[in-house]
Design a protein around this motif. Structure first.
Motif, short mmCIF file in Angstrom:
data_model
loop_
_atom_site.label_atom_id
_atom_site.label_comp_id
_atom_site.label_asym_id
_atom_site.label_seq_id
_atom_site.Cartn_x
_atom_site.Cartn_y
_atom_site.Cartn_z
N ASN A 1 0.82 -1.22 0.00
CA ASN A 1 0.00 0.00 0.00
C ASN A 1 0.85 1.27 0.00
OD1 ASN A 1 -2.65 1.08 -0.15
ND2 ASN A 1 -2.59 1.62 2.02
N ILE A 2 2.06 1.17 -0.52
CA ILE A 2 2.90 2.36 -0.69
C ILE A 2 2.30 3.24 -1.78
CG2 ILE A 2 5.19 3.18 -1.38
CD1 ILE A 2 6.32 0.60 -0.17
N ILE A 3 1.83 2.58 -2.84
CA ILE A 3 1.07 3.25 -3.90
C ILE A 3 -0.27 2.54 -4.01
CG2 ILE A 3 0.92 3.63 -6.38
CD1 ILE A 3 3.83 4.23 -6.47
N ASN A 4 -1.33 3.29 -4.17
CA ASN A 4 -2.66 2.70 -4.30
C ASN A 4 -3.48 3.46 -5.35
OD1 ASN A 4 -3.96 4.97 -2.90
ND2 ASN A 4 -2.97 4.13 -1.07
N LYS A 5 -4.72 3.09 -5.46
CA LYS A 5 -5.57 3.64 -6.53
C LYS A 5 -5.74 5.15 -6.43
CE LYS A 5 -9.86 2.49 -8.96
NZ LYS A 5 -11.05 1.59 -8.95
N SER A 6 -5.63 5.68 -5.21
CA SER A 6 -5.81 7.13 -5.02
C SER A 6 -4.69 7.96 -5.65
CB SER A 6 -5.90 7.46 -3.53
OG SER A 6 -4.65 7.27 -2.89
N HIS A 7 -3.60 7.30 -6.06
CA HIS A 7 -2.47 8.00 -6.64
C HIS A 7 -2.54 8.08 -8.16
CE1 HIS A 7 -0.55 6.60 -2.70
NE2 HIS A 7 -0.64 7.91 -2.63
N PHE A 8 -3.72 7.79 -8.72
CA PHE A 8 -3.88 7.79 -10.18
C PHE A 8 -5.13 8.57 -10.57
CE2 PHE A 8 -1.47 4.11 -8.99
CZ PHE A 8 -0.53 3.96 -9.99
N PHE A 9 -5.14 9.00 -11.83
CA PHE A 9 -6.36 9.54 -12.41
C PHE A 9 -6.49 8.98 -13.82
CE2 PHE A 9 -3.14 12.47 -13.90
CZ PHE A 9 -3.57 12.87 -15.17
N TRP A 10 -7.69 9.12 -14.39
CA TRP A 10 -7.95 8.58 -15.71
C TRP A 10 -8.15 9.71 -16.70
CZ3 TRP A 10 -8.25 5.72 -11.53
CH2 TRP A 10 -7.95 4.37 -11.63
N ARG A 11 -7.20 9.83 -17.63
CA ARG A 11 -7.30 10.87 -18.65
C ARG A 11 -8.32 10.44 -19.70
NH1 ARG A 11 -1.91 11.27 -20.43
NH2 ARG A 11 -1.49 12.94 -18.93
N LYS A 12 -9.28 11.32 -19.98
CA LYS A 12 -10.36 11.04 -20.92
C LYS A 12 -11.11 9.77 -20.54
CE LYS A 12 -8.20 13.44 -24.82
NZ LYS A 12 -7.74 13.36 -26.22
N LYS A 13 -11.14 9.46 -19.21
CA LYS A 13 -11.86 8.33 -18.64
C LYS A 13 -11.35 6.98 -19.12
CE LYS A 13 -16.15 10.96 -18.04
NZ LYS A 13 -17.61 11.02 -18.27
N VAL A 14 -10.16 6.96 -19.75
CA VAL A 14 -9.62 5.71 -20.28
C VAL A 14 -8.20 5.47 -19.80
CG1 VAL A 14 -9.00 4.44 -22.37
CG2 VAL A 14 -11.09 5.83 -22.33
N GLU A 15 -7.31 6.40 -20.07
CA GLU A 15 -5.88 6.21 -19.83
C GLU A 15 -5.51 6.49 -18.38
OE1 GLU A 15 -1.64 7.89 -21.64
OE2 GLU A 15 -3.56 8.83 -22.19
N CYS A 16 -4.97 5.46 -17.71
CA CYS A 16 -4.61 5.58 -16.30
C CYS A 16 -3.22 6.20 -16.15
CB CYS A 16 -4.64 4.20 -15.64
SG CYS A 16 -4.42 4.25 -13.85
N VAL A 17 -3.13 7.26 -15.34
CA VAL A 17 -1.89 8.04 -15.22
C VAL A 17 -1.63 8.37 -13.74
CG1 VAL A 17 -0.70 10.16 -15.94
CG2 VAL A 17 -2.36 9.07 -17.47
N LEU A 18 -0.37 8.37 -13.34
CA LEU A 18 -0.01 8.79 -11.99
C LEU A 18 -0.36 10.26 -11.78
CD1 LEU A 18 3.57 7.35 -11.22
CD2 LEU A 18 1.53 7.04 -9.81
N ASN A 19 -0.93 10.59 -10.63
CA ASN A 19 -1.16 12.00 -10.31
C ASN A 19 0.08 12.58 -9.61
OD1 ASN A 19 -1.28 11.19 -7.58
ND2 ASN A 19 -3.52 11.07 -7.61
N ARG A 20 0.02 13.82 -9.20
CA ARG A 20 1.18 14.50 -8.61
C ARG A 20 1.68 13.78 -7.35
NH1 ARG A 20 4.20 17.44 -11.87
NH2 ARG A 20 3.05 19.05 -12.97
#
Length: 308
Positions: A249-268
């Protein structure tokens, strides 16, 4: 730290008194060129040709990465080491069908063996047994790259199945996907693979090898096929590294966002966590790559000096 990662959009890069200056709207940071080995840029920045020339002239690799769909990673570096004998030997190995197959099979065997050990380490006995059967088949196949690709793919399926079983269901990992990655696990696997690929190019060029002439990955326009071969050798370690980050749980789902609701990308926040950890991991891989590429280089040179 000898690697600088830049993810601040529209940062301005300049050179001043032997230091790289990274300017932003509210502040600037400087970094000694004597300490840098590579600069990795993951967003839009402002720099001119004099900065590029200065970095490359000092042997500092300049890498451009992007999570955007269909964007190819780009590396800018000095002219590779000019070792004609090594390259002649490399081309001899590739042109010799039997030898090329033996080398490609050895590479796949190494990768599958490392993946099998990882499956055992996470107590996936059934999948590990399947991997052992694949390894047995690997030693019995005829010289056919198609069969080799098929077995390598079967091995990858065992790894991805294990990842499905042990990773949190919230990550929605159902197997490997890319361009674009659709979930957090694939986002980090793709980001890490890009980093390994760029490290592989640097390591191969420093040994005087042609990074575009591979043995397992066939030569292909615009792709550094030998760098892909080298990257594959370290995919098992990348997979284990990424899984460990999510399991702990060092990195989890809250550390990402979905660009154009498709492409998963790391957030800041995800980038802030990922890059220091990636740096430590990549330094370990860099040393191992150095050993591997030296063996490959000396082996290629040996074939042309004393062909068997």
């Amino acid at each position: 730290m000898d690697t600088l990662y830049i993810n601040h959009k529209n940062a301005c890069l300049t050179i001043h008194q032997g230091r790289l200056v990274v300017g932003q709207a509210d502040a600037s940071q400087t970094f000694s060129l004597e300490l840098l080995k590579r600069v990795v840029i993951g967003t839009t920045v402002d720099l001119n040709s004099s900065v590029v020339h200065c970095l490359v002239a000092k042997g500092i690799g300049l890498h451009f990465q992007s999570s955007r769909l269909n964007t190819t990673p780009v590396s800018v570096m000095a002219e590779p080491v000019a070792n004609v004998c090594r390259r002649q030997g490399q081309y001899y190995c590739i042109a010799n069908k039997e030898l090329s197959f033996r080398l490609a099979r050895a590479l796949v065997r190494y990768k599958l063996t490392r993946q099998s050990l990882w499956l055992k380490s996470i107590n996936q006995a059934e999948l590990s047994d399947k991997m052992s059967a694949i390894l047995t088949s690997l030693n019995q196949i005829s010289p056919d790259k198609g069969l080799l690709l098929n077995l390598e793919g079967q091995g990858a399926k065992q790894v991805y199945r294990a990842m499905q079983l042990i990773l949190p269901a919230s990550l929605e990992f159902t197997g490997r996907n890319r361009r674009p990655p659709l979930d957090p696990v694939n986002a980090l696997l793709s980001l890490g693979a890009t980093g390994l690929y760029q490290q592989a190019i640097l390591s191969l060029c420093s040994r005087g090898l042609d990074c575009y002439a591979g043995v397992f990955h066939a030569p292909c326009h615009g792709r550094a096929s030998l760098a892909c071969d080298l990257t594959d050798c370290f995919r098992p370690e990348l997979e284990a590294f990424v899984v460990d980050l999510f399991i702990r749980n060092i990195i989890n789902k809250s550390h990402f966002f979905w660009r154009k609701k498709v492409e998963c990308v790391l957030n800041r926040e995800g980038q802030r966590i990922w890059y220091p950890l990636w740096y430590r991991f990549s330094k370990q891989v860099e040393k191992k790559m150095g050993v591997t590429t030296l063996k490959w280089a000396l082996g290629a040179e040996g074939w042309i000096r004393s062909p068997h």
